[in-house]
Design a protein around this motif. Structure first.
Motif, short mmCIF file in Angstrom:
data_model
loop_
_atom_site.label_atom_id
_atom_site.label_comp_id
_atom_site.label_asym_id
_atom_site.label_seq_id
_atom_site.Cartn_x
_atom_site.Cartn_y
_atom_site.Cartn_z
N UNK A 25 0.83 -1.20 0.00
CA UNK A 25 0.00 0.00 0.00
C UNK A 25 0.87 1.26 0.00
N UNK A 26 1.96 1.23 0.76
CA UNK A 26 2.90 2.35 0.75
C UNK A 26 3.46 2.58 -0.65
N UNK A 27 3.69 1.48 -1.37
CA UNK A 27 4.27 1.58 -2.71
C UNK A 27 3.26 2.08 -3.74
N UNK A 28 1.97 1.74 -3.54
CA UNK A 28 0.95 2.06 -4.55
C UNK A 28 0.15 3.32 -4.25
N UNK A 29 0.26 3.85 -3.03
CA UNK A 29 -0.59 4.97 -2.63
C UNK A 29 -0.39 6.19 -3.52
N UNK A 30 0.80 6.31 -4.14
CA UNK A 30 1.07 7.46 -5.00
C UNK A 30 0.15 7.49 -6.22
N UNK A 31 -0.42 6.33 -6.58
CA UNK A 31 -1.35 6.29 -7.71
C UNK A 31 -2.55 7.20 -7.47
N UNK A 32 -2.95 7.32 -6.20
CA UNK A 32 -4.11 8.14 -5.87
C UNK A 32 -3.81 9.63 -6.03
N UNK A 33 -2.55 10.00 -5.85
CA UNK A 33 -2.18 11.42 -5.90
C UNK A 33 -2.15 11.95 -7.32
N UNK A 34 -2.07 11.07 -8.30
CA UNK A 34 -1.97 11.49 -9.70
C UNK A 34 -3.34 11.68 -10.36
N UNK A 35 -4.39 11.45 -9.57
CA UNK A 35 -5.76 11.64 -10.04
C UNK A 35 -6.35 12.82 -9.28
N UNK A 36 -7.13 13.65 -9.92
CA UNK A 36 -7.70 14.83 -9.25
C UNK A 36 -8.62 14.42 -8.11
N UNK A 37 -8.81 15.32 -7.16
CA UNK A 37 -9.68 15.03 -6.02
C UNK A 37 -11.13 14.81 -6.46
N UNK A 38 -11.52 15.47 -7.56
CA UNK A 38 -12.88 15.26 -8.10
C UNK A 38 -13.03 13.83 -8.59
#
Length: 215
Positions: A25-38
């Protein structure tokens, strides 16, 4: 985000059951940051709908990540993150504010964390109810039939001149997804000695369950 991930590796999280955050999860969590909050809000809504109905529209999730140019493997990893966060937050009765703080400690921007927590807060009770139902789901007996045969001779059996019990049953599977509720049929035979052993073990199991209920 790298600093946040390094710090998170040494922390305990309520949504992880007061344990370390899993390395994946630590390794993959950055995937969420590359998508807009909307888009995070929309993905959260659809993931929660999938968790509540056991039916997820994968193509729709993919459409929300087009701007980030994610391939299918990235989208599946993204979904794994959402599933882990939402399911475990509900499982461990994590408060919304606590979950938001912990997601930010993992490196998510505040607006992303709020978007996830808004959907979580609106569906917490329904999600917990579904998880409780799934945790207690057992195979359900739909039909049962039996007959007793007496084997006089056989080229396939070593023991003859004894009764054999033929059993057929149909059960519904507790599996999630497209196989949920599908009936599964099985047939088997049992010797008198095996039947007596089975009955004794079932009586022991019944007595144990009764003692646990009374405790």
């Amino acid at each position: 985000n790298h600093c946040a991930g390094a710090a998170a590796a040494t922390m305990k999280f309520r949504f992880c059951g007061d344990q370390d955050c899993p390395d994946w999860l630590l390794a993959e969590i950055s995937l969420l940051t590359k998508v807009s909050s909307v888009k995070i809000k929309l993905i959260t809504k659809n993931v929660l709908s999938g968790l509540l109905t056991s039916s997820l529209d994968f193509a729709k999730i993919q459409s929300f990540t087009q701007d980030a140019k994610y391939d299918e493997a990235d989208v599946k990893a993204l979904l794994a993150c959402f599933n882990f966060i939402l399911v475990n937050a509900a499982k461990f009765n994590v408060e919304t504010d606590t979950l938001s703080n912990e997601l930010q400690q993992l490196g998510l921007p505040k607006e992303h964390a709020r978007a996830i927590c808004k959907g979580y807060n609106d569906n917490t009770q329904q999600l917990r109810a579904v998880l409780r139902a799934k945790s207690l789901r057992l195979w359900k007996l739909e039909a049962f039939d039996w007959r007793a045969d007496y084997i006089l001779s056989s080229s396939e059996k070593d023991v003859v001149n004894q009764p054999i019990l033929q059993m057929r049953m149909k059960v519904s599977t507790p599996a999630d997804g497209e196989d949920f509720g599908k009936p599964v049929s099985s047939a088997f035979e049992m010797s008198p000695d095996t039947l007596r052993t089975l009955l004794a073990e079932l009586r022991q199991a019944k007595a144990l369950m009764a003692s646990l209920r009374a405790a």
